[in-house]
Design a protein around this motif. Structure first.
Motif, short mmCIF file in Angstrom:
data_model
loop_
_atom_site.label_atom_id
_atom_site.label_comp_id
_atom_site.label_asym_id
_atom_site.label_seq_id
_atom_site.Cartn_x
_atom_site.Cartn_y
_atom_site.Cartn_z
N GLY A 137 -52.94 -12.78 7.18
CA GLY A 137 -52.97 -12.43 5.77
C GLY A 137 -52.86 -10.94 5.61
O GLY A 137 -52.59 -10.20 6.57
N TYR A 296 -51.17 -21.19 3.40
CA TYR A 296 -52.03 -20.37 4.26
C TYR A 296 -51.76 -20.76 5.71
O TYR A 296 -51.51 -21.90 6.01
CB TYR A 296 -53.50 -20.64 3.97
N ASP A 297 -51.87 -19.85 6.68
CA ASP A 297 -52.08 -18.44 6.41
C ASP A 297 -50.81 -17.68 6.76
O ASP A 297 -50.13 -18.01 7.70
CB ASP A 297 -53.26 -17.91 7.24
#
Length: 456
Positions: A137, A296-297
């Motif tokens: 992220g 994600y991620d």
């Protein structure tokens, strides 16, 4: 194979039902952690179970405790949903189960990372040939870029941080705007650099380039990093990149841009002016699971000088089959990781250049509609200049009134909009990030806000 296929079919059925429920279900979860713990079972079974039955138990136990993050009525944090092609590609990522470390281990993954990386540079207007690493992220993307920056500015002084560490070396100076995101501070802490020197920002969170120049001049000639931002978490504002980068260059500083959600403005002809000059930096961090709406991620660490990134992140092992052109392992901290480039490639291939621009434009259009609708509510005040996807508002004359509105809004469940504190005042912060949000979703949200403000 029969057991595996049956489990996959059950998972598919549960997933389809979950996604179909998003348009009508309350957004907040309906069950507590303790209730779900009891449903999942607190004792480990003595023997094996049927895989398909395990999938059923997981889905049925967890469903009441799921928040409708992927739906069009979640505005609580800057999180996107999952664009259809990216979701399907992510299922393949799990099925393919690739080791994404080296070209030799998975040519398919290395190819997808190469193509998706090049497309991203083109789409965001960043320098050709920059290295693109796929992280968990934006926090780890900032960490990765700032690690390359730290090592590079120390090398300029003759200090080899890879060999000698930080102890005894020149102190690295980090300068950031007063309204930077906490992820920057966290990344600096991980890197042993401590908190940044802060430069004043204006009422929208934009760094003051005159003050930046003054702070740079006051520190003398030291290895220096300057952190700018594309998209303030409250206002959505962008730093004045041309002036700020010019000041940093005059001080021989490395310039990093934290653009977790805002960097994507560059993909839209309508909003590209917000990111004007941003390409003059040395590194950029963003999230693909925010504005691009992949699962994600998936963060993106982009560094102009691939050699600087490789020097900071590259790993060597006698058992690794390393390629002369470099490997995915040279660009991110993790060895073991998901094939994040596959869903990014799928999203970009599915949307195309115009589709990404339209996605950005729609998100911004919904934010403007939120601002107009909230401003029309008696006692409500929109506090920021709505330039991108963020809206901050307050209700009444005190913080307690705003908090009452937020409490009632979450209790009703039509939408999820969370609170924050900005400039010392409690605010309702609306973050529009989901590809599936419709005009009707916004109308429903505004109706809920009006009801909550009336009842409060």
């Amino acid at each position: 194979m029969d057991a595996r296929e049956a489990a996959l079919r059950r998972a598919h059925d549960h997933a389809v039902r979950w996604l179909a429920s998003l348009s009508d279900r309350p957004v907040p979860a309906r069950a507590s952690v303790d209730e779900i713990v009891r449903a999942l079972g607190d004792a480990l079974p003595e023997g094996p179970g049927v895989p398909a039955d395990v999938v059923d138990l997981l889905a049925e136990a967890c469903e009441p405790g799921l928040t409708a993050f992927p739906g069009g009525r979640f505005y609580g944090f800057v999180v996107g949903g999952t664009e259809p092609a990216a979701l399907a590609a992510d299922w393949l990522v799990s099925a393919w189960d690739q080791n994404c470390v080296m070209r030799a281990a998975s040519p398919a993954y290395a190819a997808a990372e190469t193509v998706a990386g090049a497309w991203l540079l083109d789409l965001l207007g960043l320098p050709d040939g920059s290295a693109v690493g796929f992280t968990t992220g934006a926090t780890m993307a900032n960490f990765t870029c700032l690690a390359a920056a730290r090592d590079a500015v120390l090398r300029r002084t003759g200090w080899n941080v890879v060999r000698d560490g930080l102890a005894g070396g020149p102190a690295v100076r980090v300068i950031a705007g007063a309204d930077r995101h906490m992820a920057v501070d966290l990344a600096l802490r991980y890197l042993g650099l401590g908190g940044p020197e802060l430069v004043r920002a204006d009422d929208q969170g934009r760094i003051d380039p005159v003050a930046l120049r003054q702070v740079l001049a006051a520190g003398g000639h030291r290895p220096t990093l300057v952190v700018l931002q594309a998209g303030d978490i409250h206002s959505g504002a962008f730093d004045p990149f041309p002036e700020a980068i010019r000041a940093a260059r005059e001080a021989d500083a490395w310039v990093h841009v934290d653009g977790a959600f805002g960097l994507w403005a560059a993909a839209s002809p309508t909003y590209a002016h917000l990111a004007a000059g941003c390409a003059g930096a040395d590194s950029w961090a963003t999230d693909a699971h925010k504005t691009l709406n992949v699962p994600y991620d998936c963060g993106l660490a982009i560094v102009r000088d691939p050699g600087a990134l490789r020097a900071a992140m590259g790993q060597r092992g006698d058992y690794l089959i390393q390629h002369e052109q470099g490997d995915p392992v040279d660009k991110v901290p993790e060895l073991s990781r998901r094939g994040r480039a596959f869903p990014v490639w799928a999203a970009l291939r599915s949307l195309g250049r115009s589709g990404v621009a339209d996605l950005v434009d729609r998100l911004c259009g919904h934010a403007r509609a939120f601002a107009a609708g909230i401003a029309a509510i008696d006692g409500a005040t929109v506090l920021n200049d709505v330039v991108f996807t963020q809206v901050c508002a307050a209700f009444g004359d005190d913080d307690a009134q705003t908090d009452r509105v937020l409490t009632r809004l979450l209790a009703e469940g039509t939408v999820w909009i969370s609170g924050s504190t900005w400039h010392g005042r409690r605010v309702m912060r609306v973050s529009v990030s989901n590809w599936s949000t419709t005009d009707d979703d916004v109308r429903r949200a505004l109706g809920a806000i009006r009801r909550a403000s009336t009842d409060a």
